[in-house]
Design a protein around this motif. Sequence first.
Motif, PDB file in Angstrom:
ATOM      1  N   LYS A 180       7.507 -64.339 -12.647  1.00 15.45           N
ATOM      2  CA  LYS A 180       8.939 -64.104 -12.858  1.00 15.45           C
ATOM      3  C   LYS A 180       9.444 -64.609 -14.202  1.00 15.45           C
ATOM      4  O   LYS A 180      10.397 -64.052 -14.758  1.00 15.45           O
ATOM      5  CB  LYS A 180       9.749 -64.715 -11.723  1.00 15.45           C
ATOM      6  N   ASN A 181       8.813 -65.657 -14.742  1.00 14.52           N
ATOM      7  CA  ASN A 181       9.269 -66.184 -16.029  1.00 14.52           C
ATOM      8  C   ASN A 181       8.645 -65.468 -17.221  1.00 14.52           C
ATOM      9  O   ASN A 181       9.081 -65.659 -18.358  1.00 14.52           O
ATOM     10  CB  ASN A 181       8.979 -67.683 -16.116  1.00 14.52           C
ATOM     11  N   ASP A 182       7.631 -64.645 -16.955  1.00 16.64           N
ATOM     12  CA  ASP A 182       6.961 -63.925 -18.037  1.00 16.64           C
ATOM     13  C   ASP A 182       7.511 -62.518 -18.235  1.00 16.64           C
ATOM     14  O   ASP A 182       7.332 -61.917 -19.300  1.00 16.64           O
ATOM     15  CB  ASP A 182       5.459 -63.841 -17.772  1.00 16.64           C
ATOM     16  N   ASP A 183       8.164 -61.979 -17.211  1.00 14.87           N
ATOM     17  CA  ASP A 183       8.686 -60.618 -17.283  1.00 14.87           C
ATOM     18  C   ASP A 183      10.143 -60.661 -17.742  1.00 14.87           C
ATOM     19  O   ASP A 183      11.010 -61.175 -17.020  1.00 14.87           O
ATOM     20  CB  ASP A 183       8.589 -59.942 -15.914  1.00 14.87           C
ATOM     21  N   PRO A 184      10.452 -60.106 -18.916  1.00 15.88           N
ATOM     22  CA  PRO A 184      11.818 -60.180 -19.431  1.00 15.88           C
ATOM     23  C   PRO A 184      12.777 -59.151 -18.825  1.00 15.88           C
ATOM     24  O   PRO A 184      13.977 -59.199 -19.111  1.00 15.88           O
ATOM     25  CB  PRO A 184      11.624 -59.904 -20.929  1.00 15.88           C
ATOM     26  N   PHE A 185      12.268 -58.243 -18.003  1.00 18.05           N
ATOM     27  CA  PHE A 185      13.089 -57.148 -17.504  1.00 18.05           C
ATOM     28  C   PHE A 185      13.380 -57.210 -16.007  1.00 18.05           C
ATOM     29  O   PHE A 185      14.500 -56.920 -15.586  1.00 18.05           O
ATOM     30  CB  PHE A 185      12.414 -55.805 -17.818  1.00 18.05           C
ATOM     31  N   SER A 208      13.505 -58.683 -11.973  1.00 15.64           N
ATOM     32  CA  SER A 208      13.755 -59.891 -11.174  1.00 15.64           C
ATOM     33  C   SER A 208      13.384 -59.629  -9.727  1.00 15.64           C
ATOM     34  O   SER A 208      13.602 -58.528  -9.203  1.00 15.64           O
ATOM     35  CB  SER A 208      15.222 -60.312 -11.260  1.00 15.64           C
ATOM     36  N   HIS A 245       2.245 -59.635 -18.071  1.00 17.97           N
ATOM     37  CA  HIS A 245       3.646 -60.043 -18.132  1.00 17.97           C
ATOM     38  C   HIS A 245       4.534 -59.036 -17.391  1.00 17.97           C
ATOM     39  O   HIS A 245       5.699 -58.852 -17.732  1.00 17.97           O
ATOM     40  CB  HIS A 245       4.099 -60.206 -19.583  1.00 17.97           C
ATOM     41  N   ILE A 289       4.190 -56.219 -21.419  1.00 13.61           N
ATOM     42  CA  ILE A 289       5.324 -56.165 -20.514  1.00 13.61           C
ATOM     43  C   ILE A 289       5.242 -54.958 -19.591  1.00 13.61           C
ATOM     44  O   ILE A 289       4.403 -54.071 -19.761  1.00 13.61           O
ATOM     45  CB  ILE A 289       6.641 -56.122 -21.316  1.00 13.61           C
TER      46      ILE A 289
END
Length: 248
Positions: free
Chosen positions: A133-138, A140, A185, A217
Motif C-alpha cells: 500500500k505504501n509503494d503504490d501511488p495510485f 488504495s 509497486h 507502478i
Amino acid sequence: STKSLTNVLVIFFHGGAYSFNFMPQHFIGINEIMKQLGSCTFILPDYPLTPKHKHQEIFDTAEDVYRKSVAKYPNLKVVLMGDSAGAGMAFIIAQRLVSAKLNNDTIRQPDSVILLSPWLDVSCSSPLLAKYKNDDPFLSIYGLKKLGEILADGPDPVSTIDPTVSPLYGSLQGLPPVSVWTSTHDLLSPDSHRLHERYVKEKIPSLLRFYDEPYLIHCFWFVVDFPEGKAAIKQIVDAINEDCLSNK
C-alpha cells in the motif's frame, strides 16, 4: 486497423475500477500496440459503469460485445485484453465462455487472453496487499474495497469473492493461453501471484507467461516513452503473435 502479419481482433476492456471510463493513456498504449502488432482490429467497448449499473449488466454487456464481435469478424484470431478492472473483466468473460462451451454453446473461444495489472479479487481481502500500500501511488485498499462492494451489489447481489465478480476464485480449466503483467509497486500484484500459484498448484498448462517487473507502478505498460513501457509493449505484441500464430 493497421497492416501486417497476424490479422487479429483484439477486444480491449479498459480499467477504472468499473467506475471510470478510458483515460488518454489508454489510447496512447493501444496505439503503440497497434503499430507494432500489424494487421489488427481493436474494439474498445464503452461498457456500463457503477454505481448506476451493477455486475450483471456490466458483464452481460461485455459478453454480448464479444459474441457480436466474433460474429462480425469470423476469420480473425481473437484476443481478449484489458488492464486493471478491464483485465478482470477479460478474465471473467473468458471463464464465462468456457462455461458456455461446457453447456454445448458453440461460441468461438478466444485464442489469447492478455491481463495487464489485473484486478482479480474485488474483495481486496488478501493480507498481502498491506505490504504494497505504501509503494503504490495510485491505488488504495479502502477505495477498491468500497468499489468492489458497489460492483457486487444490485438486484442480484453476490459476495465480493464470488467468481462472477472476482475471477481469481473461478475455474481455470479449459481457458486459452493466458499472459499476466504485474509489478512490485502495484497494489494488485499479490493477487496476480495468487493466480500464478493456482496455475502451478492445479497444473494448468495454459498460463504461458507471467511477468513481474521490479519497481514499476500499476499499469506501467502505457507509459510508452519509458524503456520499461516499450519493453512491455513488445512482450504483449510477441505474446499475441505467438498465441495467434500457433493456435491454427
